[in-house]
Design a protein around this motif. Sequence first.
Motif, short mmCIF file in Angstrom:
data_model
loop_
_atom_site.label_atom_id
_atom_site.label_comp_id
_atom_site.label_asym_id
_atom_site.label_seq_id
_atom_site.Cartn_x
_atom_site.Cartn_y
_atom_site.Cartn_z
N GLN A 1 0.83 -1.19 0.00
CA GLN A 1 0.00 0.00 0.00
C GLN A 1 0.87 1.26 0.00
OE1 GLN A 1 -3.48 -0.03 -0.29
NE2 GLN A 1 -2.87 -2.14 -0.80
N PRO A 2 0.30 2.42 -0.36
CA PRO A 2 1.09 3.66 -0.36
C PRO A 2 1.75 3.91 0.99
CG PRO A 2 -1.03 4.01 -1.41
CD PRO A 2 -1.09 2.64 -0.79
N MET A 3 3.00 4.32 0.95
CA MET A 3 3.76 4.68 2.15
C MET A 3 4.38 6.05 1.92
SD MET A 3 5.66 1.02 2.96
CE MET A 3 6.16 1.48 4.63
N PRO A 4 3.59 7.12 2.13
CA PRO A 4 4.13 8.48 1.93
C PRO A 4 5.42 8.67 2.71
CG PRO A 4 1.77 8.55 2.28
CD PRO A 4 2.19 7.15 2.58
N SER A 5 6.47 9.04 2.01
CA SER A 5 7.81 9.05 2.58
C SER A 5 8.37 10.46 2.67
CB SER A 5 8.74 8.17 1.74
OG SER A 5 8.26 6.85 1.65
N ALA A 6 9.49 10.58 3.39
CA ALA A 6 10.25 11.82 3.45
C ALA A 6 11.58 11.59 2.76
CB ALA A 6 10.46 12.26 4.89
N ILE A 7 11.98 12.53 1.91
CA ILE A 7 13.20 12.39 1.12
C ILE A 7 14.04 13.65 1.25
CG2 ILE A 7 14.16 11.91 -1.16
CD1 ILE A 7 10.46 11.38 -0.67
N TYR A 8 15.31 13.46 1.58
CA TYR A 8 16.26 14.58 1.62
C TYR A 8 16.94 14.61 0.26
CZ TYR A 8 18.94 18.01 4.31
OH TYR A 8 19.46 19.18 4.82
N LEU A 9 16.75 15.71 -0.49
CA LEU A 9 17.19 15.80 -1.87
C LEU A 9 18.21 16.93 -2.04
CD1 LEU A 9 16.54 14.57 -4.73
CD2 LEU A 9 15.05 16.57 -5.06
N TYR A 10 19.46 16.55 -2.31
CA TYR A 10 20.48 17.57 -2.56
C TYR A 10 20.38 18.06 -4.01
CZ TYR A 10 22.93 17.27 1.86
OH TYR A 10 23.25 17.36 3.19
N VAL A 11 20.30 19.37 -4.18
CA VAL A 11 20.13 19.98 -5.49
C VAL A 11 21.15 21.10 -5.66
CG1 VAL A 11 17.68 19.40 -5.55
CG2 VAL A 11 18.40 21.63 -4.66
N GLU A 12 21.29 21.55 -6.90
CA GLU A 12 22.27 22.61 -7.18
C GLU A 12 21.79 23.97 -6.68
OE1 GLU A 12 24.71 24.52 -10.99
OE2 GLU A 12 23.45 22.74 -11.23
N GLY B 1 23.90 24.13 8.58
CA GLY B 1 24.80 24.30 7.44
C GLY B 1 24.21 24.07 6.08
N ASP B 2 22.92 23.73 5.97
CA ASP B 2 22.26 23.57 4.68
C ASP B 2 21.25 24.69 4.47
OD1 ASP B 2 23.67 21.30 4.17
OD2 ASP B 2 21.97 19.92 4.32
N ARG B 3 21.03 25.03 3.20
CA ARG B 3 19.90 25.87 2.83
C ARG B 3 18.80 24.91 2.39
NH1 ARG B 3 18.38 30.94 1.93
NH2 ARG B 3 16.94 31.47 0.21
N ASN B 4 17.63 25.01 3.03
CA ASN B 4 16.56 24.05 2.83
C ASN B 4 15.28 24.71 2.34
OD1 ASN B 4 17.66 22.11 5.54
ND2 ASN B 4 17.41 21.31 3.50
N ALA B 5 14.51 23.93 1.59
CA ALA B 5 13.12 24.24 1.30
C ALA B 5 12.36 22.92 1.33
CB ALA B 5 12.97 24.91 -0.05
N TRP B 6 11.12 22.94 1.83
CA TRP B 6 10.33 21.72 1.93
C TRP B 6 9.11 21.83 1.03
CZ3 TRP B 6 9.82 21.27 8.00
CH2 TRP B 6 11.11 21.25 8.57
N VAL B 7 8.84 20.76 0.29
CA VAL B 7 7.62 20.73 -0.52
C VAL B 7 6.94 19.38 -0.37
CG1 VAL B 7 8.51 22.38 -2.22
CG2 VAL B 7 8.86 19.92 -2.59
N ASN C 1 4.21 12.58 -0.41
CA ASN C 1 5.61 12.56 0.02
C ASN C 1 6.10 13.98 0.31
OD1 ASN C 1 6.06 9.62 -0.74
ND2 ASN C 1 5.50 10.48 -2.74
N VAL C 2 7.00 14.12 1.25
CA VAL C 2 7.61 15.41 1.53
C VAL C 2 9.07 15.36 1.08
CG1 VAL C 2 8.18 14.76 3.93
CG2 VAL C 2 8.11 17.17 3.29
N TRP C 3 9.49 16.41 0.37
CA TRP C 3 10.85 16.49 -0.17
C TRP C 3 11.57 17.65 0.51
CZ3 TRP C 3 12.45 13.07 -4.09
CH2 TRP C 3 11.44 12.26 -4.62
N TYR C 4 12.69 17.33 1.18
CA TYR C 4 13.52 18.35 1.83
C TYR C 4 14.63 18.72 0.84
CZ TYR C 4 11.19 16.44 5.98
OH TYR C 4 10.25 16.00 6.89
N LEU C 5 14.43 19.78 0.10
CA LEU C 5 15.44 20.23 -0.86
C LEU C 5 16.59 20.90 -0.10
CD1 LEU C 5 12.99 21.86 -3.45
CD2 LEU C 5 13.61 19.45 -3.19
N ALA C 6 17.82 20.60 -0.50
CA ALA C 6 18.95 21.09 0.29
C ALA C 6 20.18 21.35 -0.58
CB ALA C 6 19.31 20.08 1.38
#
Length: 487
Positions: free
Chosen positions: A428-439, A465-471, A477-482
């Motif tokens: 079944q769906p398992m909404p996850s959290a993902i830490y995503l390193y981007v440029e 020490g990271d610059r983050n945005a969450w969507v 799913n929640v994506w922690y852009l960093a």
Amino acid sequence: MAERSEIDQLDDAVAAIIAQRGADLTLLEPAIASLVEVARELRGLPGEDFKAQLKTELIRRGTMSSTKMKVDPIPKGHPAISAYMCFSDASAAIEFYKKAFGAEETLRFAEASGKIGHAELKIANAIIMLSDEYPDHGALSPQTLGGSPVKMHLYVEDVDAFARQAVAAGATVVRPIEDQFYGDRSGQIADPFGYTWIISTRKEEISQEEMQKHIDAFAQQQPTETARPQDPEEQFSAKHRREGFHTVTPYITVEKAPELIEFVKQAFGATESFRTGSAGGMHAEVKIGDSMVMVGGGPGITERPTAIHLYIPDVDAVYHRALQAGATSLFAPADQPYGERSGAVQDPTGNNWYIASAFETTNWPEELRTVTLYFHPIGAPGLIEFLKNAFGAEEVMRHQSEEGYVYHAKVRIGDSIVEMGEARDPSQPMPSAIYLYVEDVDAMYEQALKAGATSALPPTDQPYGDRNAWVNDPFGNVWYLATPIRT
């Protein structure tokens, strides 16, 4: 003349003895005569020797009493500073330290229930103080707080033998025992109660100047190492992610985060590299094979259990080790028609682990890591399109029915692969959290919003020490852009 009383007769006789006059006992009643005989024997006592001895003893006791008033401000046998540790089960901790560290229990005060209010252990030449939890008094254990920011350092005679003994008693290795540039052979172990111990044996005396040379040389090597990427994906990772991380890092969020960390250590040989937390929750980072996994959560925090495809050499051994560590079986290891041998378990905190090993003839993308995130969305084609539009993902493969039902797909994001298969019983769906390193966090945040995501946190510089945005994506799913903040 009236007969005199016995008391008067005795008084006259004693007075005669004191005046050194003889007392005629024949004139006295027999009972009085006996008492007068005793009085004669006691006359002249105590002797001069006894008096002198008594005086000396009284003077000595007075001196001792005065000395006791001068209490040593540091109790004998105690160092000026000692660690005071709190445990969710202090009795179990004491037994562990006895077996693992050869500790000696020197003091224990316990309630009738057995709850320990204060105890002391001697480990080598140090005293450790400890107690059970008393939340009303601010006494909380690392297991409740989600970790301890303090590490204990312990010198031992033989660090390798000591580590083996500790692991046999229930400790886990955080960092392997190795020779260090500063002259110690050392490593780190975690006890079952949330404390990390740096254990060391001094092998060589190194001067402070020599140590500083090693540190300076190490610092000079870092830019050189990250400035020699082998391909564009490595260049991306070197500039825009922390060392050791890939583009995609699962962030598993559960209430019992410490329990999950212990599970992955025992089941998958994970090594813990970082842990911090408070009463509100914790954050930790563990390495499994070539992959980092973030673990967070705590009591009352919304859980986001995750599905992971775990690629390892020996499926059967890891599967059985996971069961021994407390997992429940989803299916036993078996050869699959799609090119792998796999089995699956669910850990005690609700995450699914699909344990797999590829056949030699299977052609898999090089970006597949030990830990690969696995989604079970409702409407997998929609999630694939979102990943392409939001994060510039590239579809690597898709196996689906004529009706568009996706059995399995692989999508590349940066230097990582994520996998997915349409939600179906029992997956079944398992909404996850993902830490995503981007440029560029700001640009990727805006791109994700245009692709259909909703904002949870606009781009913000964080103290860690990271610059983050969450969507939040349309599939839960929640994506922690960093991106690491460059100074």
